[in-house]
Design an enzyme around this catalytic site. Structure first.
Site, PDB file in Angstrom:
ATOM      1  N   ASN A 125       0.924  -1.251   0.009  1.00 42.63           N
ATOM      2  CA  ASN A 125       0.168   0.103  -0.050  1.00 42.63           C
ATOM      3  C   ASN A 125       0.832   1.261  -0.128  1.00 42.63           C
ATOM      4  OD1 ASN A 125      -1.919   2.244   0.593  1.00 42.63           O
ATOM      5  ND2 ASN A 125      -2.419   1.423   2.633  1.00 42.63           N
ATOM      6  N   LYS A 140       0.049   4.412  -0.320  1.00 42.96           N
ATOM      7  CA  LYS A 140      -0.870   5.503  -0.068  1.00 42.96           C
ATOM      8  C   LYS A 140      -0.317   6.482  -0.965  1.00 42.96           C
ATOM      9  CE  LYS A 140      -0.164   3.703   4.653  1.00 42.96           C
ATOM     10  NZ  LYS A 140      -0.133   3.705   6.077  1.00 42.96           N
ATOM     11  N   HIS A 183      -9.788   1.590   4.757  1.00 41.49           N
ATOM     12  CA  HIS A 183      -8.549   1.695   5.389  1.00 41.49           C
ATOM     13  C   HIS A 183      -8.726   2.893   6.581  1.00 41.49           C
ATOM     14  CE1 HIS A 183      -4.318   3.106   6.573  1.00 41.49           C
ATOM     15  NE2 HIS A 183      -3.968   2.028   5.814  1.00 41.49           N
ATOM     16  N   GLU A 240      -7.157   5.359   7.701  1.00 40.76           N
ATOM     17  CA  GLU A 240      -6.723   6.647   7.288  1.00 40.76           C
ATOM     18  C   GLU A 240      -7.955   7.409   6.430  1.00 40.76           C
ATOM     19  OE1 GLU A 240      -3.011   5.899   5.188  1.00 40.76           O
ATOM     20  OE2 GLU A 240      -2.063   5.578   7.384  1.00 40.76           O
ATOM     21  N   GLU A 288      -5.731  -4.555  10.861  1.00 40.47           N
ATOM     22  CA  GLU A 288      -4.653  -3.312  11.018  1.00 40.47           C
ATOM     23  C   GLU A 288      -4.903  -2.642  12.230  1.00 40.47           C
ATOM     24  OE1 GLU A 288      -2.442  -2.070   7.201  1.00 40.47           O
ATOM     25  OE2 GLU A 288      -4.459  -0.855   7.336  1.00 40.47           O
ATOM     26  N   GLY A 317       2.256   2.632  10.928  1.00 39.04           N
ATOM     27  CA  GLY A 317       3.358   3.630  10.749  1.00 39.04           C
ATOM     28  C   GLY A 317       4.064   3.859  12.055  1.00 39.04           C
ATOM     29  N   SER A 375       3.091  -1.832  10.606  1.00 33.84           N
ATOM     30  CA  SER A 375       4.363  -1.594  11.034  1.00 33.84           C
ATOM     31  C   SER A 375       5.068  -3.021  10.303  1.00 33.84           C
ATOM     32  CB  SER A 375       4.577  -1.280  12.220  1.00 33.84           C
ATOM     33  OG  SER A 375       4.335   0.001  12.552  1.00 33.84           O
TER      34      SER A 375
HETATM   35  P1  PGA Z   1       2.637   0.654   7.656  1.00 33.45           P
HETATM   36  O1  PGA Z   1       1.060   0.863   6.880  1.00 33.45           O
HETATM   37  O2  PGA Z   1       3.099  -0.439   7.171  1.00 33.45           O
HETATM   38  O3  PGA Z   1       3.240   1.942   7.335  1.00 33.45           O
HETATM   39  O4  PGA Z   1       2.441   0.671   9.098  1.00 33.45           O
HETATM   40  C1  PGA Z   1       0.366  -0.091   6.783  1.00 33.45           C
HETATM   41  C2  PGA Z   1      -0.973   0.425   6.320  1.00 33.45           C
HETATM   42  O5  PGA Z   1      -1.478   1.340   6.745  1.00 33.45           O
HETATM   43  O6  PGA Z   1      -1.460  -0.363   5.124  1.00 33.45           O
END
Ligand code: PGA
Length: 248
Positions: free
Chosen positions: A11, A13, A99, A101, A167, A173, A205
């Site tokens: 992903n 983003k 997601h 976000e 998640e 992150g 992460s």
């Molecule tokens: P990350 O993000 O691996 O940077 O923690 C995962 C995600 O948000 O899909």
């Protein structure tokens, strides 16, 4: 015996240039050539880069393409939106939906995510549905109740045509991950809501250093990777790790 399917979803983003996406697609696909058939990798760049990624892939590419969102309607007056049909037309076979976000910044609720998932399946695209608790909910011991509630919205969707990504919002992150036992319990809860056949990935992460350990956890069928998927070297290492697990 056939090896169980393993998934790696990158992903990106809102990162990378058109060139970056094209280069990543080419090299990730090359790395997948050596991996067992049980490993599927999906590249989800920003939608505007899908076409250049697609152009750098051979016809029967091992690397699949995915988007990061879609609209629930097939077409219409929805400025700035992209429909699942359009994504399919652009070569996408997958779309990340719900997601955290987007749930946070676009106020998407479970019903809105389920409507998008339905639209994706209608268009022939498999949704990768994200669920997970906030840190506040985690600290209050509400993780399983949150997962049950989020999964209930997807109960009417055919499980063979979707993936779930667990998640935890606080793990994204942050460099933090839940314990192996917590991940196993979360995955078991999701499967008890949606059926044992549903593929559940872990995200938050994930990186080359912890991927092997995470893939070994009971009920984990793969990983959704953000930051650590941006560099091709890191992705190559993760393909090798996941491919090793998928070998008979
Ligand atoms: P990350 O993000 O691996 O940077 O923690 C995962 C995600 O948000 O899909």
């Amino acid at each position: 015996m056939q090896a169980p399917p393993i998934w790696l979803v990158a992903n990106w983003k809102m990162n990378g240039t058109r060139e970056d996406a094209a280069r990543f697609a080419f090299h990730a696909n090359q790395a997948l050539m050596a991996a067992p058939a049980s490993l599927t990798a999906v590249f989800c760049p920003p939608a505007i880069h899908l076409e250049s990624a697609q152009r750098n892939l051979p016809q029967n590419a091992r690397l699949k393409l995915g988007a990061q969102d879609c609209h629930a309607e097939p077409h219409g007056a929805y400025t700035g939106s992209i429909s699942a049909r359009m994504l399919r037309d652009a070569g996408c076979q997958f779309v990340i939906l719900g997601h955290s976000e987007r749930r946070q910044s676009c106020f998407e609720d479970c019903d809105a995510v389920a409507a998008k998932a339905h639209a994706a399946q209608e268009a022939g695209i498999a949704p990768i549905l994200c669920v997970g608790e906030t840190h506040e909910q985690y600290a209050a011991g509400e993780t399983m109740a949150v997962l049950q509630r989020q999964c209930a919205a997807f109960a009417a969707l055919p499980v063979a045509e979707m993936l779930i990504a667990y998640e935890p919002v606080w793990a994204i992150g942050s460099g933090k991950t839940p314990s192996a036992d917590e991940i196993a319990r979360a995955h078991a809860t999701i499967k008890s809501e949606l059926g044992s056949a549903v593929c559940v990935l872990y995200g938050g992460s994930v990186k080359p250093d912890n991927l092997r350990e995470i893939l070994a956890i009971d009920g984990v069928s793969g990983a959704l990777i953000g930051g650590a998927s941006l560099a091709i070297d890191s992705m190559r290492t993760m393909i090798a790790i996941a491919g090793g697990k998928g070998r008979n």
